[in-house]
Design an enzyme around this catalytic site. Structure first.
Site, PDB file in Angstrom:
ATOM      1  N   GLY A 110       0.818  -1.206   0.000  1.00 30.03           N
ATOM      2  CA  GLY A 110       0.000   0.000   0.000  1.00 30.03           C
ATOM      3  C   GLY A 110       0.856   1.263   0.000  1.00 30.03           C
ATOM      4  O   GLY A 110       1.959   1.282   0.559  1.00 30.03           O
TER       5      GLY A 110
ATOM      6  N   GLY B 287       0.346   5.671   0.346  1.00 27.55           N
ATOM      7  CA  GLY B 287      -0.579   6.759   0.653  1.00 27.55           C
ATOM      8  C   GLY B 287       0.153   8.077   0.744  1.00 27.55           C
ATOM      9  O   GLY B 287       1.357   8.173   0.469  1.00 27.55           O
ATOM     10  N   GLY B 288      -0.591   9.096   1.151  1.00 27.25           N
ATOM     11  CA  GLY B 288      -0.012  10.425   1.249  1.00 27.25           C
ATOM     12  C   GLY B 288       1.017  10.550   2.358  1.00 27.25           C
ATOM     13  O   GLY B 288       1.803  11.497   2.379  1.00 27.25           O
TER      14      GLY B 288
ATOM     15  N   GLY C 126       3.052   7.781   3.478  1.00 26.33           N
ATOM     16  CA  GLY C 126       4.114   6.800   3.460  1.00 26.33           C
ATOM     17  C   GLY C 126       3.753   5.540   2.694  1.00 26.33           C
ATOM     18  O   GLY C 126       2.739   5.481   1.996  1.00 26.33           O
ATOM     19  N   THR C 127       4.609   4.528   2.830  1.00 29.41           N
ATOM     20  CA  THR C 127       4.450   3.255   2.136  1.00 29.41           C
ATOM     21  C   THR C 127       4.361   2.131   3.152  1.00 29.41           C
ATOM     22  O   THR C 127       5.043   2.155   4.170  1.00 29.41           O
ATOM     23  CB  THR C 127       5.655   3.004   1.198  1.00 29.41           C
ATOM     24  OG1 THR C 127       5.797   4.118   0.315  1.00 29.41           O
ATOM     25  CG2 THR C 127       5.458   1.744   0.379  1.00 29.41           C
ATOM     26  N   VAL C 128       3.517   1.143   2.858  1.00 33.83           N
ATOM     27  CA  VAL C 128       3.352  -0.011   3.746  1.00 33.83           C
ATOM     28  C   VAL C 128       3.916  -1.247   3.049  1.00 33.83           C
ATOM     29  O   VAL C 128       3.590  -1.519   1.892  1.00 33.83           O
ATOM     30  CB  VAL C 128       1.878  -0.244   4.116  1.00 33.83           C
ATOM     31  CG1 VAL C 128       1.739  -1.455   5.025  1.00 33.83           C
ATOM     32  CG2 VAL C 128       1.308   0.989   4.804  1.00 33.83           C
TER      33      VAL C 128
ATOM     34  N   LYS D  59       5.086   0.135   8.217  1.00 39.36           N
ATOM     35  CA  LYS D  59       4.760   1.430   7.627  1.00 39.36           C
ATOM     36  C   LYS D  59       5.975   2.344   7.678  1.00 39.36           C
ATOM     37  O   LYS D  59       6.501   2.652   8.751  1.00 39.36           O
ATOM     38  CB  LYS D  59       3.594   2.091   8.363  1.00 39.36           C
ATOM     39  CG  LYS D  59       3.193   3.414   7.729  1.00 39.36           C
ATOM     40  CD  LYS D  59       2.047   4.059   8.468  1.00 39.36           C
ATOM     41  CE  LYS D  59       1.722   5.407   7.856  1.00 39.36           C
ATOM     42  NZ  LYS D  59       0.677   6.115   8.602  1.00 39.36           N
TER      43      LYS D  59
ATOM     44  N   ASP E 117      -8.332  10.392  10.167  1.00 40.26           N
ATOM     45  CA  ASP E 117      -8.285   9.944   8.770  1.00 40.26           C
ATOM     46  C   ASP E 117      -9.124   8.677   8.581  1.00 40.26           C
ATOM     47  O   ASP E 117      -8.673   7.702   7.979  1.00 40.26           O
ATOM     48  CB  ASP E 117      -6.835   9.700   8.338  1.00 40.26           C
ATOM     49  CG  ASP E 117      -6.687   9.667   6.815  1.00 40.26           C
ATOM     50  OD1 ASP E 117      -7.593  10.178   6.117  1.00 40.26           O
ATOM     51  OD2 ASP E 117      -5.675   9.142   6.327  1.00 40.26           O
TER      52      ASP E 117
END
Length: 426
Positions: free
Chosen positions: A114, A116-117, A119-121, A135, A232
């Site tokens: 995944g 997102g705004g 970071g990366t998972v 994360k 969020d």
């Protein structure tokens, strides 16, 4: 010639001896040259190996120094102090940089699950075989380190079955890394909007998921030792396990609520499609900002549509406005996802739509609290369970009554036959 012939033998052998020693001297000098060259090569090899060893040692020292610097900068010492006071098997683990690099094959692109705004998972597998989600955040403001550590400590103590469990963190890198349990069945967004890859969610499952999310937010706002605003909430941040149990994730932007009740003024963050309008305008964050975001998720569950969609008709682009107008005109059945409503569950769906309408009111003072929302959804869920039990009970009673009816008819028939036999004198 005769003179030469009659030279003394000592002269002849003296010359031979001299030549012999001269040849020995030449050989000796040649060997010395070779020995000097070999010694020089050996010396150079030792020097090169020593230099490489010193360079590698220096690099390792610099690497260790850098890790220690990041560890202190990210609040590692403060976190260690808290952990030493609150030793418990449930407390989070502090991972080393090497452990997480090994778990993710040095953050190979194939392990990304995944982006997102914030970071990366990555999916990682620890040495004990446990699958985890790691994360890796983007750069953060270092002035927020103390608050970050406090949030990690609070989250590490949350023991709610519908919150993705925080296992640990790594503070030896430029930005902190968070390690969570890995949830296997994707996100709620994928199940609602990408049905080709996931099984269809019936209404019963959607109501259960909505109730579970609401219970988490109610717990965070009202029951946690320090109240937390998630900030969020969206269908992408709701994970589902193999039993379709909801797990709220991504507390990267969450905020601790001051116990004195003062409002939190902060830079606006969140996902615009789910963002509380009043928070957007005033930058004042409150628990009811989560209520608005949750209301949008409820509308997604009811309609099967995205919060904002530019593919369809213009009136359907903004989900909240689309549903509100339909409800004002008593056209709820038109906005419910096709094939989901039945005669038995339509009233429930309408009640959830009404609850969502209350959650997405523009003025936050007019919105219910998450505790009130959770109670309402729990009541609807219990009603659904009771109805299912009632239906099964009715089905059983109906079968039993039918059996009794047949038995009664048989008895009556037998009595009539006996009466006929008596009347005939048989």
């Amino acid at each position: 010639m005769a003179f030469v012939r009659y030279l003394p033998r000592s002269c002849f052998f003296g010359r031979k001896k001299k030549e012999f020693f001269l040849s020995l001297d030449k050989r000796s000098r040649g060997n010395n040259v070779l020995g000097t060259e070999e010694g020089t090569c050996v010396g150079l090899a030792v020097l090169v190996i020593g230099s490489i060893w010193l360079y590698l040692g220096y690099k390792k020292w610099k690497f260790i120094q850098q890790k220690e610097k990041f560890f202190k900068k990210n609040g590692g010492l403060m976190l260690q102090q808290h952990l030493s006071r609150w030793q418990s098997p449930d407390m989070l683990k502090i991972f080393t940089q090497e452990e997480l690099e090994k778990a993710t094959n040095k953050y190979d692109e194939s392990t990304v699950v995944g982006k997102g705004g914030y970071g990366t998972v990555y999916k990682g597998v620890l040495d004990d075989g446990l699958a985890v989600a790691i994360k890796k955040s983007k750069l953060v403001n270092q002035s927020q380190t103390d608050q970050f550590i406090n949030e990690v400590i609070v989250l590490s103590q949350i023991n709610h079955r519908n919150v993705v469990k925080l296992i640990g963190c790594c503070l030896e890198t430029k930005v902190p890394l968070l390690v969570y349990e890995f949830v296997t069945n994707g996100t709620l967004f994928e199940h609602i909007h990408r049905k080709t890859n996931h099984a269809y969610l019936p209404w019963e499952a959607r109501l259960k998921i909505a109730s579970e999310i609401a219970s988490v937010l109610s717990y965070l706002h009202s029951s946690a030792s320090t109240p937390i605003i998630h900030r969020d909430i969206k269908s992408n941040n709701i994970l589902l396990d193999q039993n379709y149990t909801a797990k709220v994730s991504d507390f990267g932007t969450s905020k601790l609520v001051p116990l004195d009740g003062t409002q939190i003024s902060t830079m606006v963050q969140g996902t615009i499609r789910y963002l509380d309008p009043e928070y957007f305008l005033t930058s004042e964050l409150m628990e009811k900002s989560d209520v608005y975001s949750f209301g949008i998720v409820l509308l997604e569950l009811v309609t099967g549509k995205k919060a904002v969609c530019f593919d369809g008709p213009e009136e359907e682009r903004n989900l909240a406005m689309y549903v509100l107008y339909a409800m004002e005109e008593d056209r709820v059945e038109e906005v419910v996802e096709k094939g989901m409503a039945t005669e038995g569950n339509f009233e429930q769906i309408k009640e959830v739509a009404k609850l969502a309408r209350e959650c997405v009111r523009v003025k936050r003072a007019e919105r219910p609290t998450m505790k009130e929302v959770a109670m309402e959804l729990e009541g609807l869920k219990q009603m659904q369970v009771e109805n299912c039990s009632w239906d099964r009970s009715n089905l059983f009673d109906g079968a039993l009554n039918s059996s009794q009816h047949v038995s009664n008819d048989t008895d009556e028939s037998m009595k009539a036959e006996e009466l006929t036999l008596v009347e005939d004198g048989r």
